[in-house]
Design an enzyme around this catalytic site. Structure first.
Site, PDB file in Angstrom:
ATOM      1  N   ARG A  55       5.731  38.024 -17.586  1.00  0.00           N
ATOM      2  CA  ARG A  55       5.381  38.411 -16.432  1.00  0.00           C
ATOM      3  C   ARG A  55       4.565  37.578 -15.284  1.00  0.00           C
ATOM      4  NH1 ARG A  55       1.249  40.780 -14.340  1.00  0.00           N
ATOM      5  NH2 ARG A  55       1.080  42.940 -15.974  1.00  0.00           N
ATOM      6  N   TYR A 107      16.954  38.796   9.751  1.00  0.00           N
ATOM      7  CA  TYR A 107      17.610  39.545   8.503  1.00  0.00           C
ATOM      8  C   TYR A 107      16.917  40.812   9.390  1.00  0.00           C
ATOM      9  CZ  TYR A 107      18.697  42.306   4.554  1.00  0.00           C
ATOM     10  OH  TYR A 107      19.200  42.891   3.597  1.00  0.00           O
ATOM     11  N   ASP A 176      12.631  30.474   6.594  1.00  0.00           N
ATOM     12  CA  ASP A 176      13.653  31.627   5.937  1.00  0.00           C
ATOM     13  C   ASP A 176      15.054  30.881   5.879  1.00  0.00           C
ATOM     14  OD1 ASP A 176      16.156  33.068   4.771  1.00  0.00           O
ATOM     15  OD2 ASP A 176      15.773  35.493   5.357  1.00  0.00           O
ATOM     16  N   LYS A 201      22.288  34.676  -2.093  1.00  0.00           N
ATOM     17  CA  LYS A 201      23.488  33.682  -1.456  1.00  0.00           C
ATOM     18  C   LYS A 201      24.036  32.672  -1.339  1.00  0.00           C
ATOM     19  CE  LYS A 201      21.949  37.928   1.134  1.00  0.00           C
ATOM     20  NZ  LYS A 201      22.262  39.362   0.623  1.00  0.00           N
TER      21      LYS A 201
END
Ligand SMILES: Cc1ncc(COP(=O)(O)O)c(C=O)c1O
Length: 378
Positions: A55, A107, A176, A201
């Site tokens: 992790r 977004y 972003d 994406k």
């Protein structure tokens, strides 16, 4: 893993070879999948590998992170379980009551989350430098969030100008850059502190991985906080997702350049179609943010555009229904072309016009793509 550093080479070379890493044990040019969740402790109680638990420190992250840092010109990168996990990590690192500035056009799921994020005071603004300037509160604004080109109207924000003002006010700047990709824009070189991607994406590019990424220019206290939060939230991608992401990034440059060339050609042709009221694409000279985009985006304007269909919402949805080659699906940045009626997805608070169809242009033959749109529009 033996690192072959090619840092003098151009980004497309770094990407094609995923930094040229060779697996030391096998000589493989493709890295093995590391599935182990835990790592051996030495008799002296140390961790010779520098890792204790996946992790925190999975070797599965390494190649994708190193490549992303190189492509964005950053010092370090972190991969996440999704773009939303990466973005919300940045906002959740802020203290209760902190003021942030974010765009109205961004977004939608992140805007929706931010609007409801009760621990923060958020000013939503237009995409122009003056809009950001007016909203900044010197000494109080902690973070400025930019998305450019911004989903789904492709508004352009001048990263360099906004970053200068934000820093003067004492705020950090995160961008972003999912739609621009490092192929066209490198926000860190323009003054941003953090770059965020939905790696779902273009970075992955094949619509088969959900992942996110953050990249930093400096190993700052802010970055250390974000690193600690990823470990605490456990918002990490699995080894196979990391492998697919690193594989996808090897073809990032040719994929994204071809998608952008197709998008530009379609934008120009669709502008003359009688059934189309408006084409929104930063590569068109008449687009409001074109001049800034031409300066800020090197070599292309991206693979995303939107069209406004004459006849309103019903006509737009009817045209999408008649498409045969384009797929009616959400998301963007894959090799296949997708279309979506965004207002149906974004709900009543959306700034998206009801007659708008969002096009994620893929790498198919552009004449095939145009012919399908033309027959669907009628
Ligand atoms: C521009 C942009 N940012 C962030 C996200 C969120 O990414 P993810 O779906 O990987 O969580 C998306 C997803 O569509 C996006 O388009």
């Amino acid at each position: 893993m033996q690192k072959k550093t090619h840092n003098a080479h151009s980004p497309e070379t770094l990407a094609a070879q995923a930094l040229g890493w060779i697996d030391e044990d096998s000589g493989a040019v493709v890295p093995p999948l590391h599935l182990s969740t835990t790592f051996e402790r030495a008799p002296d109680n140390s961790f010779p590998s520098g890792r204790s638990y996946a992790r925190a420190d999975s070797p599965a992250f390494n190649q994708a992170e190193a490549l992303l840092a190189a492509l964005e010109g950053g010092t370090e990168a972190m991969v996440f379980a999704s773009g939303m996990a990466a973005a919300t990590c940045v906002f959740l690192s802020l203290a209760p009551g902190d003021h942030i500035v974010a765009p109205q056009v961004m977004y939608w799921a992140l805007r929706d989350w931010l609007a409801k994020a009760s621990h923060l005071e958020v000013s939503f603004v237009g995409s122009n430098t003056a809009d950001f300037q007016q909203a900044l509160i010197p000494g109080r604004t902690r973070l400025v969030w930019i998305e450019t080109p911004a989903n789904p109207l492709w508004d352009i924000t001048d990263i360099e100008a906004v970053a200068r003002l934000a820093h003067q006010a004492g705020a950090q700047v995160a961008v972003d850059s999912t739609v621009a990709t490092p192929v066209f824009t490198r926000p860190l070189a323009l003054g941003a502190d953090i770059v965020m991607h939905s790696a779902t994406k273009y970075l992955n590019g094949h619509s088969d991985v959900v992942a996110g990424a953050l990249i930093t220019g400096e190993n700052s206290d802010f970055w250390q906080k974000l690193k600690a939060l990823r470990v605490q939230f456990g918002s990490i991608p699995g080894p196979f997702e990391c492998y697919l992401l690193a594989r996808g990034m090897r073809t990032l440059y040719p994929r994204v350049r071809l998608a952008a060339a197709n998008a530009l050609a379609l934008a120009r042709r669709l502008g003359n179609h009688p059934k189309i009221a408006q084409v929104l694409y930063p590569g068109l000279p008449e687009f409001p943010g074109h001049e800034i985009a031409a300066r800020q985006m090197q070599g292309g304007f991206g693979g995303m555009l939107s069209i406004r269909v004459r006849g309103g919402e019903d006509a737009a949805i009817a045209a999408a229904a008649k498409l045969r080659l384009w797929k009616r699906a959400t998301s963007l940045g894959g090799v296949e072309s997708l279309v979506e009626h965004r207002a149906s997805v974004e709900g009543p608070d959306s700034p998206c016009p009801r007659d708008l169809l969002r096009l994620s242009v893929g790498i198919e033959n552009v004449d095939d793509l145009y012919a399908d749109l033309a027959q669907a529009l009628g």
